[in-house]
Scaffold this motif. Sequence first.
Motif, PDB file in Angstrom:
ATOM      1  N   GLU A   1       0.831  -1.205   0.000  1.00 32.88           N
ATOM      2  CA  GLU A   1       0.000   0.000   0.000  1.00 32.88           C
ATOM      3  C   GLU A   1       0.868   1.258   0.000  1.00 32.88           C
ATOM      4  OE1 GLU A   1      -2.912   1.922   3.304  1.00 32.88           O
ATOM      5  OE2 GLU A   1      -3.376  -0.150   2.711  1.00 32.88           O
ATOM      6  N   ILE A   2       1.896   1.243   0.821  1.00 37.23           N
ATOM      7  CA  ILE A   2       2.814   2.387   0.901  1.00 37.23           C
ATOM      8  C   ILE A   2       3.564   2.552  -0.415  1.00 37.23           C
ATOM      9  CG2 ILE A   2       4.842   3.303   2.089  1.00 37.23           C
ATOM     10  CD1 ILE A   2       3.878   1.677   4.565  1.00 37.23           C
ATOM     11  N   ILE A   3       4.014   1.435  -0.988  1.00 40.96           N
ATOM     12  CA  ILE A   3       4.797   1.485  -2.228  1.00 40.96           C
ATOM     13  C   ILE A   3       3.959   2.014  -3.382  1.00 40.96           C
ATOM     14  CG2 ILE A   3       5.961   0.054  -3.958  1.00 40.96           C
ATOM     15  CD1 ILE A   3       6.860  -1.739  -1.575  1.00 40.96           C
ATOM     16  N   ARG A   4       2.703   1.600  -3.478  1.00 44.94           N
ATOM     17  CA  ARG A   4       1.844   2.078  -4.569  1.00 44.94           C
ATOM     18  C   ARG A   4       1.701   3.595  -4.524  1.00 44.94           C
ATOM     19  NH1 ARG A   4      -1.067  -2.827  -3.505  1.00 44.94           N
ATOM     20  NH2 ARG A   4      -0.867  -4.236  -5.305  1.00 44.94           N
ATOM     21  N   GLU A   5       1.562   4.144  -3.347  1.00 49.40           N
ATOM     22  CA  GLU A   5       1.462   5.593  -3.228  1.00 49.40           C
ATOM     23  C   GLU A   5       2.774   6.266  -3.607  1.00 49.40           C
ATOM     24  OE1 GLU A   5       0.137   6.688   0.632  1.00 49.40           O
ATOM     25  OE2 GLU A   5      -1.810   5.666   0.438  1.00 49.40           O
ATOM     26  N   ALA A   6       3.890   5.701  -3.153  1.00 52.33           N
ATOM     27  CA  ALA A   6       5.194   6.321  -3.392  1.00 52.33           C
ATOM     28  C   ALA A   6       5.656   6.172  -4.831  1.00 52.33           C
ATOM     29  CB  ALA A   6       6.232   5.728  -2.445  1.00 52.33           C
ATOM     30  N   SER A   7       5.243   5.094  -5.505  1.00 50.86           N
ATOM     31  CA  SER A   7       5.750   4.830  -6.856  1.00 50.86           C
ATOM     32  C   SER A   7       5.164   5.781  -7.893  1.00 50.86           C
ATOM     33  CB  SER A   7       5.447   3.384  -7.248  1.00 50.86           C
ATOM     34  OG  SER A   7       6.131   2.481  -6.416  1.00 50.86           O
TER      35      SER A   7
ATOM     36  N   GLY B   1       3.103   5.550 -10.414  1.00 47.99           N
ATOM     37  CA  GLY B   1       3.136   5.123 -11.804  1.00 47.99           C
ATOM     38  C   GLY B   1       4.487   4.682 -12.318  1.00 47.99           C
ATOM     39  N   ARG B   2       5.502   4.641 -11.444  1.00 46.53           N
ATOM     40  CA  ARG B   2       6.818   4.165 -11.860  1.00 46.53           C
ATOM     41  C   ARG B   2       6.958   2.676 -11.511  1.00 46.53           C
ATOM     42  NH1 ARG B   2       8.129   7.312 -15.497  1.00 46.53           N
ATOM     43  NH2 ARG B   2      10.327   6.643 -15.351  1.00 46.53           N
ATOM     44  N   PHE B   3       7.881   2.029 -12.168  1.00 41.66           N
ATOM     45  CA  PHE B   3       8.128   0.610 -11.933  1.00 41.66           C
ATOM     46  C   PHE B   3       8.614   0.393 -10.504  1.00 41.66           C
ATOM     47  CE2 PHE B   3      10.883  -3.090 -11.688  1.00 41.66           C
ATOM     48  CZ  PHE B   3      10.161  -4.062 -12.370  1.00 41.66           C
ATOM     49  N   ASN B   4       8.098  -0.638  -9.866  1.00 46.87           N
ATOM     50  CA  ASN B   4       8.615  -1.076  -8.574  1.00 46.87           C
ATOM     51  C   ASN B   4       8.631  -2.595  -8.567  1.00 46.87           C
ATOM     52  OD1 ASN B   4       8.013  -2.096  -5.623  1.00 46.87           O
ATOM     53  ND2 ASN B   4       9.041  -0.104  -5.431  1.00 46.87           N
ATOM     54  N   TYR B   5       9.758  -3.161  -8.224  1.00 40.19           N
ATOM     55  CA  TYR B   5       9.899  -4.612  -8.361  1.00 40.19           C
ATOM     56  C   TYR B   5       8.955  -5.364  -7.416  1.00 40.19           C
ATOM     57  CZ  TYR B   5      12.780  -5.038  -4.092  1.00 40.19           C
ATOM     58  OH  TYR B   5      13.235  -5.042  -2.798  1.00 40.19           O
ATOM     59  N   ILE B   6       8.687  -4.835  -6.225  1.00 40.08           N
ATOM     60  CA  ILE B   6       7.773  -5.518  -5.317  1.00 40.08           C
ATOM     61  C   ILE B   6       6.356  -5.546  -5.888  1.00 40.08           C
ATOM     62  CG2 ILE B   6       6.658  -5.348  -3.051  1.00 40.08           C
ATOM     63  CD1 ILE B   6       9.354  -4.512  -1.907  1.00 40.08           C
TER      64      ILE B   6
ATOM     65  N   LEU C   1      16.045  -1.311  -9.244  1.00 40.69           N
ATOM     66  CA  LEU C   1      15.853   0.094  -8.902  1.00 40.69           C
ATOM     67  C   LEU C   1      16.003   1.062 -10.064  1.00 40.69           C
ATOM     68  CD1 LEU C   1      17.699   0.253  -5.452  1.00 40.69           C
ATOM     69  CD2 LEU C   1      15.309  -0.264  -5.943  1.00 40.69           C
ATOM     70  N   HIS C   2      16.343   0.584 -11.255  1.00 48.85           N
ATOM     71  CA  HIS C   2      16.448   1.488 -12.405  1.00 48.85           C
ATOM     72  C   HIS C   2      15.089   2.131 -12.683  1.00 48.85           C
ATOM     73  CE1 HIS C   2      17.714   3.176 -16.177  1.00 48.85           C
ATOM     74  NE2 HIS C   2      16.769   2.514 -16.820  1.00 48.85           N
ATOM     75  N   ASP C   3      15.062   3.450 -12.779  1.00 47.95           N
ATOM     76  CA  ASP C   3      13.796   4.175 -12.939  1.00 47.95           C
ATOM     77  C   ASP C   3      13.222   3.954 -14.340  1.00 47.95           C
ATOM     78  OD1 ASP C   3      11.723   5.956 -12.167  1.00 47.95           O
ATOM     79  OD2 ASP C   3      12.688   7.523 -13.359  1.00 47.95           O
ATOM     80  N   ARG C   4      11.950   3.518 -14.397  1.00 48.57           N
ATOM     81  CA  ARG C   4      11.242   3.315 -15.656  1.00 48.57           C
ATOM     82  C   ARG C   4       9.753   3.279 -15.352  1.00 48.57           C
ATOM     83  NH1 ARG C   4      13.831  -0.988 -13.467  1.00 48.57           N
ATOM     84  NH2 ARG C   4      13.076  -3.117 -13.715  1.00 48.57           N
ATOM     85  N   PRO C   5       8.928   3.463 -16.373  1.00 44.02           N
ATOM     86  CA  PRO C   5       7.481   3.481 -16.130  1.00 44.02           C
ATOM     87  C   PRO C   5       6.961   2.119 -15.668  1.00 44.02           C
ATOM     88  CG  PRO C   5       8.028   4.485 -18.244  1.00 44.02           C
ATOM     89  CD  PRO C   5       9.268   3.797 -17.767  1.00 44.02           C
ATOM     90  N   ALA C   6       5.867   2.144 -14.933  1.00 39.39           N
ATOM     91  CA  ALA C   6       5.184   0.908 -14.579  1.00 39.39           C
ATOM     92  C   ALA C   6       4.778   0.165 -15.843  1.00 39.39           C
ATOM     93  CB  ALA C   6       3.958   1.216 -13.726  1.00 39.39           C
ATOM     94  N   GLY C   7       4.761  -1.152 -15.770  1.00 43.14           N
ATOM     95  CA  GLY C   7       4.418  -1.969 -16.921  1.00 43.14           C
ATOM     96  C   GLY C   7       5.620  -2.541 -17.632  1.00 43.14           C
ATOM     97  N   HIS C   8       6.829  -2.018 -17.342  1.00 46.40           N
ATOM     98  CA  HIS C   8       8.047  -2.583 -17.915  1.00 46.40           C
ATOM     99  C   HIS C   8       8.371  -3.907 -17.231  1.00 46.40           C
ATOM    100  CE1 HIS C   8      10.111   0.606 -20.470  1.00 46.40           C
ATOM    101  NE2 HIS C   8       8.890   1.045 -20.243  1.00 46.40           N
TER     102      HIS C   8
END
Length: 316
Positions: free
Chosen positions: A140-146, A148-153, A186-193
């Motif tokens: 929940e915390i990660i979704r808010e912080a991300s 729309g960016r990629f997050n491995y978790i 941790l490389h920054d890229r859009p969600a969905g990659h």
Amino acid sequence: MRDYEHQRLDVNGIQLSLYSAGPANGRPVWLLHGFPECWYAWHPQIDALAAAGYRVHAPEMRGYGQSSAPREIGAYALLTLCDDILGAMDTLGERTVCVVGHDWGAVVAWHLALRAPERVQALGAFSVPYGGRPKRPATEIIREASAGRFNYILHFQEPGVAEAELDADIERSLRLLLGELDRPLLHDRPAGHGLFDGLPAHPPLPAWCDADTFDAYRQSLARGFHGPLNWYRNFERNREETAPFAGQLVTPPTLFLVGDNDPVARLEAHTLKRMADVVPRLEQHRLPNCGHWLQGEQPQRVNALLLDFLARHYPA
């Protein structure tokens, strides 16, 4: 590869594969690996601890290697993973132990000390700190912080998605994860990659990982990543089940080690600052020029710190 004692224990509804070394009457030390590791990642520590007179146990954690790998996501809840180790301790007749964990193994180690403080006389946690029970599930915390960016978790949450990518070429997946961990995670890229988009097709092994060690990693993940990924899919369940630990301190003497180049530790910077408030008997060290896989990258330094800590708090 070194020849260690091996057995399979029937515990907590599964078979737990366990490698052991050292004198049968030595004080027990449990070494818990993380993701996507294997029991053999600890071999420099197994050898050093056994030589110092300890009875050393390195399990293949649930979902890895020759241990059972249930299909159900809920079978990998955190307290269930803790109960695997407590059940193995009971089977071996070990009332009190030292537990040392790395990465996800550190998460299990922290919660073993909370769940059974009378049994964990000394604690080691590498790379992943503990700052108390989270106020909200991590996802929940990660979704808010991300934003729309990629997050491995988050990428790991949907069953089958990450498995398809990681299982397509297990050797390449391991080489990428054991190498420059921050590039896939941790490389920054859009969600969905994808996890490995744009990364080399034939990455080299890192300098610390010799052929025997890498072969053990491949064997550990030979069935694929389904079980290990399920560890990441229980954040909401874990928070609910750890409600009894809210406000509880980690009471055993505790050694925390982290590499100064560890990308996971950078993600946990806030938790690192809170750790001393909930771990009153904390001793911590930052290892210079060291990444996430510290027990393999700097085994002599890790062994020296661990043996010194044990000599003071849990002598052989």
